[in-house]
Design a protein around this motif. Sequence first.
Motif, short mmCIF file in Angstrom:
data_model
loop_
_atom_site.label_atom_id
_atom_site.label_comp_id
_atom_site.label_asym_id
_atom_site.label_seq_id
_atom_site.Cartn_x
_atom_site.Cartn_y
_atom_site.Cartn_z
N CYS A 69 -44.31 0.98 2.10
CA CYS A 69 -42.58 1.17 1.97
C CYS A 69 -42.28 1.31 3.51
CB CYS A 69 -42.30 2.17 1.11
SG CYS A 69 -42.54 3.85 1.48
N ASP A 70 -41.14 1.06 3.69
CA ASP A 70 -40.28 1.62 4.84
C ASP A 70 -39.88 3.03 4.65
OD1 ASP A 70 -40.36 -1.10 6.13
OD2 ASP A 70 -39.01 -1.64 4.33
N PHE A 71 -39.34 3.51 3.60
CA PHE A 71 -38.48 4.74 3.49
C PHE A 71 -39.06 5.30 2.29
CE2 PHE A 71 -34.15 6.13 4.97
CZ PHE A 71 -34.38 7.18 4.80
N LEU A 72 -39.62 6.60 2.41
CA LEU A 72 -40.13 7.45 1.33
C LEU A 72 -39.14 8.20 1.09
CD1 LEU A 72 -42.35 8.30 -0.42
CD2 LEU A 72 -43.24 9.95 1.24
N VAL A 73 -38.79 8.41 -0.21
CA VAL A 73 -37.63 9.46 -0.75
C VAL A 73 -38.15 10.35 -1.45
CG1 VAL A 73 -35.53 9.70 -1.69
CG2 VAL A 73 -35.95 7.35 -0.37
N PRO A 74 -38.90 11.53 -1.14
CA PRO A 74 -39.36 12.20 -2.30
C PRO A 74 -38.37 13.19 -2.91
CG PRO A 74 -39.48 13.30 0.05
CD PRO A 74 -38.89 11.79 0.13
N CYS A 75 -38.32 13.03 -4.20
CA CYS A 75 -37.50 13.82 -5.23
C CYS A 75 -38.23 14.61 -6.45
CB CYS A 75 -36.44 12.81 -5.74
SG CYS A 75 -35.61 12.10 -4.54
N ALA A 76 -39.42 14.87 -6.09
CA ALA A 76 -40.29 15.47 -7.11
C ALA A 76 -40.73 17.00 -6.65
CB ALA A 76 -41.50 14.67 -7.50
N ASN A 77 -41.83 17.47 -7.14
CA ASN A 77 -42.19 18.80 -6.73
C ASN A 77 -42.40 19.22 -5.36
OD1 ASN A 77 -42.09 19.65 -9.45
ND2 ASN A 77 -44.18 19.76 -9.88
N SER A 78 -42.47 20.26 -4.98
CA SER A 78 -42.70 20.72 -3.45
C SER A 78 -44.12 20.46 -3.17
CB SER A 78 -42.45 22.01 -3.50
OG SER A 78 -41.06 22.22 -3.81
N LEU A 79 -44.32 20.08 -1.77
CA LEU A 79 -45.75 20.26 -1.26
C LEU A 79 -46.53 18.92 -1.67
CD1 LEU A 79 -46.49 24.03 -1.95
CD2 LEU A 79 -45.43 23.22 0.08
N ALA A 80 -46.06 17.87 -1.86
CA ALA A 80 -46.66 16.63 -2.23
C ALA A 80 -47.12 15.82 -1.27
CB ALA A 80 -45.75 15.79 -3.36
N ILE A 81 -46.68 16.10 -0.04
CA ILE A 81 -47.06 15.28 0.99
C ILE A 81 -48.11 16.02 1.86
CG2 ILE A 81 -46.40 14.03 3.24
CD1 ILE A 81 -43.80 13.67 2.18
N THR A 82 -49.28 16.01 1.46
CA THR A 82 -50.46 16.75 2.18
C THR A 82 -50.81 16.06 3.22
OG1 THR A 82 -52.17 15.62 1.06
CG2 THR A 82 -51.15 17.64 -0.10
N GLU A 83 -51.80 16.82 4.19
CA GLU A 83 -52.40 16.12 5.36
C GLU A 83 -53.11 14.84 4.75
OE1 GLU A 83 -54.44 19.21 7.55
OE2 GLU A 83 -52.90 20.58 7.04
N ASP A 84 -53.78 14.99 4.08
CA ASP A 84 -54.59 13.81 3.49
C ASP A 84 -53.45 12.68 3.31
OD1 ASP A 84 -57.04 12.50 2.81
OD2 ASP A 84 -56.13 12.38 0.76
N VAL A 85 -52.23 12.65 2.56
CA VAL A 85 -51.45 11.74 2.09
C VAL A 85 -50.89 11.34 3.23
CG1 VAL A 85 -49.17 11.49 1.01
CG2 VAL A 85 -50.97 12.64 -0.27
N ALA A 86 -50.51 12.15 4.37
CA ALA A 86 -49.78 11.60 5.51
C ALA A 86 -50.78 10.73 6.44
CB ALA A 86 -49.34 13.08 6.34
N SER A 87 -51.90 11.40 6.58
CA SER A 87 -52.87 10.44 7.25
C SER A 87 -53.24 9.03 6.85
CB SER A 87 -54.14 11.27 7.49
OG SER A 87 -54.02 12.63 8.06
N ASN A 88 -53.45 9.14 5.44
CA ASN A 88 -53.55 7.75 4.90
C ASN A 88 -52.55 7.07 4.30
OD1 ASN A 88 -56.76 8.06 5.03
ND2 ASN A 88 -56.17 9.83 3.92
N PHE A 89 -51.44 7.29 4.46
CA PHE A 89 -50.21 6.34 4.29
C PHE A 89 -50.26 5.24 4.72
CE2 PHE A 89 -45.85 5.67 3.02
CZ PHE A 89 -45.70 6.24 1.70
N PRO A 90 -49.85 4.22 3.93
CA PRO A 90 -49.78 2.90 4.32
C PRO A 90 -49.10 2.84 5.70
CG PRO A 90 -49.60 2.90 2.08
CD PRO A 90 -49.56 4.27 2.36
N ASP A 91 -49.54 1.87 6.55
CA ASP A 91 -48.87 1.68 7.72
C ASP A 91 -47.35 1.02 7.60
OD1 ASP A 91 -50.97 2.54 9.40
OD2 ASP A 91 -51.78 0.51 9.63
N GLY A 92 -46.39 1.32 8.36
CA GLY A 92 -45.14 0.66 8.22
C GLY A 92 -44.11 1.54 7.88
N ILE A 93 -44.35 2.74 7.53
CA ILE A 93 -43.42 3.56 7.08
C ILE A 93 -42.63 4.20 8.24
CG2 ILE A 93 -45.00 5.60 7.08
CD1 ILE A 93 -43.19 6.79 4.98
#
Length: 327
Positions: free
Chosen positions: A196-220
């Motif tokens: 995606c181009d734009f991530l809009v987190p509207c769920a529980n806290s602390l969901a974007i971990t280091e692993d998620v951030a490192s492996n998030f698809p290119d282009g955001i």
Amino acid sequence: RPGNGGIRLLDYQSDDHAIDDAIRLAEGMTRKHDMFRTGFSGAKLVANTNIPIDTIERKSLMEDIAKALEVLSGSVYTGCDLNTCDIDMNYLTEATNGRYVLAGRDSAVDTNIATAASVIGSILGLIESHSTDDDKGVFDIHQLTFTVQGCGKVGSTVAKELVRLGAKKVQTCDIRESTTKIDGCHPIDDWASTPCDFLVPCANSLAITEDVASNFPDGIKFCTGATNSPFATPKAKQIFAEKGVFHVTEGISSAGAILADSVEWYDINLYQTVEPTLMYGWIRSLSKEKAKTMVELAKKDSNMMDAITSDVIPSRNGDPIGKSFPD
């Protein structure tokens, strides 16, 4: 300043975990109140349960919470948060004789829509700040794909509004699959692996971990939403920034409800009679301007967004923001 923050109801691993969460959330609420000088300090009420949420005797629980608020003697005001709702606030208002509750009662203003308005404002501010030629190109909402992570009351409202505003594509993701089926949206199974181009987190806290951030698809390119503390660690936030992702703090993007609280606190009669769209438009405008200003102060450098946050925080001295709403 009196404290202000909602009541969160969760099954924690232990009382210590509940206390730690209350402290973390209260600190976050203080940053949020300071961001707009609402006239409040931060607070958060946490209720720990070891039974299913749907089996809780809500009226009895709110009577217990009322006793806690009475002990605090007006130093804390509260409202809805995770797993609490307007019905709970009705019980609590009755148990406190109408004191200590700021939750949009007796008003057409919906605090969930108010929060969604601050999310949308922050989204528009980020996009507009990149609407001119620069190293990252020119952005327009019609060209962007959004992922709304969490489709509860706030997330679903944000998703619907993005569709209305003409977003290229709005992807929805939630552990409750039924909530992702929103007109004009595209449900997805895994928000962390879907581009995606734009991530809009509207769920529980602390969901974007280091692993998620490192492996998030290119282009955001952007990230902002209603979630309090979306990043699990400072390092996770840094990883996103190093990827060129512009993040607007939740102190701006999820401040809608507390901005409404500031008006309710300052002028209850106005709050109870105002046309809700005027309130939502005011909130959207405030958050949009803050988000846009952050990017400008950061000189369009995603790595600087965190460092300049303090530069958009007003002094604690002066009238609360709610006083400016009538104008």
